[in-house]
Write a protein that holds these residues in place. Sequence first.
Motif, PDB file in Angstrom:
ATOM      1  N   GLY A   1      38.518  47.858  52.703  1.00 40.65           N
ATOM      2  CA  GLY A   1      39.265  47.131  53.830  1.00 40.65           C
ATOM      3  C   GLY A   1      39.154  45.701  53.817  1.00 40.65           C
ATOM      4  N   ILE A   2      38.196  45.368  52.694  1.00 41.31           N
ATOM      5  CA  ILE A   2      37.778  43.727  52.690  1.00 41.31           C
ATOM      6  C   ILE A   2      38.860  42.986  52.035  1.00 41.31           C
ATOM      7  CG2 ILE A   2      36.087  42.223  51.840  1.00 41.31           C
ATOM      8  CD1 ILE A   2      34.105  44.192  52.387  1.00 41.31           C
ATOM      9  N   ARG A   3      39.587  41.959  52.648  1.00 39.53           N
ATOM     10  CA  ARG A   3      40.445  41.089  51.886  1.00 39.53           C
ATOM     11  C   ARG A   3      39.931  40.263  50.843  1.00 39.53           C
ATOM     12  NH1 ARG A   3      45.068  41.655  54.781  1.00 39.53           N
ATOM     13  NH2 ARG A   3      45.957  39.766  53.611  1.00 39.53           N
ATOM     14  N   ARG A   4      40.710  39.874  49.937  1.00 40.03           N
ATOM     15  CA  ARG A   4      40.407  38.959  48.975  1.00 40.03           C
ATOM     16  C   ARG A   4      40.026  37.714  49.592  1.00 40.03           C
ATOM     17  NH1 ARG A   4      44.990  38.848  44.259  1.00 40.03           N
ATOM     18  NH2 ARG A   4      43.436  37.586  43.467  1.00 40.03           N
ATOM     19  N   ALA A   5      38.696  37.180  49.151  1.00 36.59           N
ATOM     20  CA  ALA A   5      38.417  35.656  49.595  1.00 36.59           C
ATOM     21  C   ALA A   5      39.411  34.803  48.586  1.00 36.59           C
ATOM     22  CB  ALA A   5      37.063  35.545  49.216  1.00 36.59           C
TER      23      ALA A   5
ATOM     24  N   GLY B   1      40.658  34.612  43.504  1.00 38.36           N
ATOM     25  CA  GLY B   1      39.723  35.110  44.657  1.00 38.36           C
ATOM     26  C   GLY B   1      39.718  36.558  44.941  1.00 38.36           C
ATOM     27  N   VAL B   2      38.695  37.110  44.730  1.00 35.66           N
ATOM     28  CA  VAL B   2      38.237  38.640  45.027  1.00 35.66           C
ATOM     29  C   VAL B   2      37.730  38.938  46.274  1.00 35.66           C
ATOM     30  CG1 VAL B   2      38.278  38.494  42.398  1.00 35.66           C
ATOM     31  CG2 VAL B   2      36.219  38.479  43.593  1.00 35.66           C
ATOM     32  N   PRO B   3      37.594  40.353  46.656  1.00 32.68           N
ATOM     33  CA  PRO B   3      36.828  40.757  47.853  1.00 32.68           C
ATOM     34  C   PRO B   3      35.186  40.373  47.480  1.00 32.68           C
ATOM     35  CG  PRO B   3      38.174  42.412  47.285  1.00 32.68           C
ATOM     36  CD  PRO B   3      38.240  41.249  46.146  1.00 32.68           C
TER      37      PRO B   3
END
Length: 450
Positions: free
Chosen positions: A173-177, A157-159
């Motif tokens: 600041g986008i967290r990993r999906a 999983g990635v941003p």
Amino acid sequence: MKRIKYIALLGVGLAVSACQTFLDVKPLESISDAVTIKDQTSALTALRGVYSALADAGYYGTSFPSIGYLSGDNIAWTGSQSQVQEFINKRVSAENATLSSAWIAIYRTINRANNVLDKVPAVTDPALTPALRNAYLGQAYAIRALAYFDLARTWGGVPIITKPTLGPTDNAGIRRATLAETYAQVLRDLEAAEPLLPLTTDRYNVTRKTVFALKARYFLYNKDWAKAEDFAGRLVGDSTNYRLLRPFGAFFQNDARGTHESVWEIFYNGTTEVNTHRNQWQPQTAGGTRQWAPNDALVALLNNPAIGGNRSVLVARDNQNRAYGTLYYRNPASDPSYIFRIAEAYLIRAEARAQQNKLADALTDFNAVRERAGLAPLPTSAVATSEALLLAIENERRVEFALEPHRWFDIVRTGRAPAVFNLTDPNRYLMPLPIQQLLSDKALEQNPGY
């Protein structure tokens, strides 16, 4: 730039001679992520930028494919770059420069696709006809899908970023999906792309048939065997436009490019567009560095008449009797990067059919690839169970795509890494996030075990 030569013509049926002006394009380095899109011409320039990022040395130009084949069991490290040995040892560190190069290049590709997808719908230029607009958007969606697919199979999983990044703090600041969420994004993009694109054949630019190929691979990785069989079959069944060339080397030897073997390949001209693969593979006598080379096990497989057949042309010997790979050889460096060959569609359908216990049909697809390599077809008695046939397909993929970026990902996706690579730590099935990304964005979390 031949790979974008027909972009403006997709779906509009203009004569080939009318597209010659599209060859006169800006050098790749002058196409920025934030190109202003205000009319048809700038929209086309922006789309060219997406293809340029895909072809970059950090992405399909060298770095990303090298992760796929160096991490497998076909390649030996012969040079001085310790980062290469990390892949071969399957002990890759977060400081690895190849990983960082690939991550940055893939997200650059995504950003350029995002720019097209964000801006092109609002363009009011009459020259940007509905057919052209759809073609531009469809190609951007499909390339973004490939980029997220490659991120997912490499890092998990990635941003997920779907808006353009114009400044240093945009999209920070986008967290990993999760992995499932990342794959869901891939499928959303492929579903969006498919109806926008024409059902034409183009080996350098994305069409609906290219989306069929990406869907076949996507569903294979996600174990939806019926859909993998379906989409691979759409290409295999199009024998007018796609076929296995005989002998094996016909799709790349003697400066061949854009053959019926190719579903999607990247064009390089050797000047403004350079595929740096050949420098790593070719020996010093041919102007290369031979930093990596086919290992003894692979050389033995390819030179075994009962296994490699005429795929032995993938290896040669230099003046010191050292093996080297021959898939990338052109000077100047203009070898295509092969994203999808029709052989993969045959083997995807064979694997999907075997998983559904359609053994006779699976064996037919499997033997088509063998026979093209000059090998006798395997009889039913040799692969009487789905397990036996799946193992045969795994072994066939190893030699068919010996110098292409499949082996590592194949063995990981099938859960066979402990048996094939003696790799029992599941944390090592994903690569570490590059340390530079972790330091620059505190919202990112490292993969377990690193």
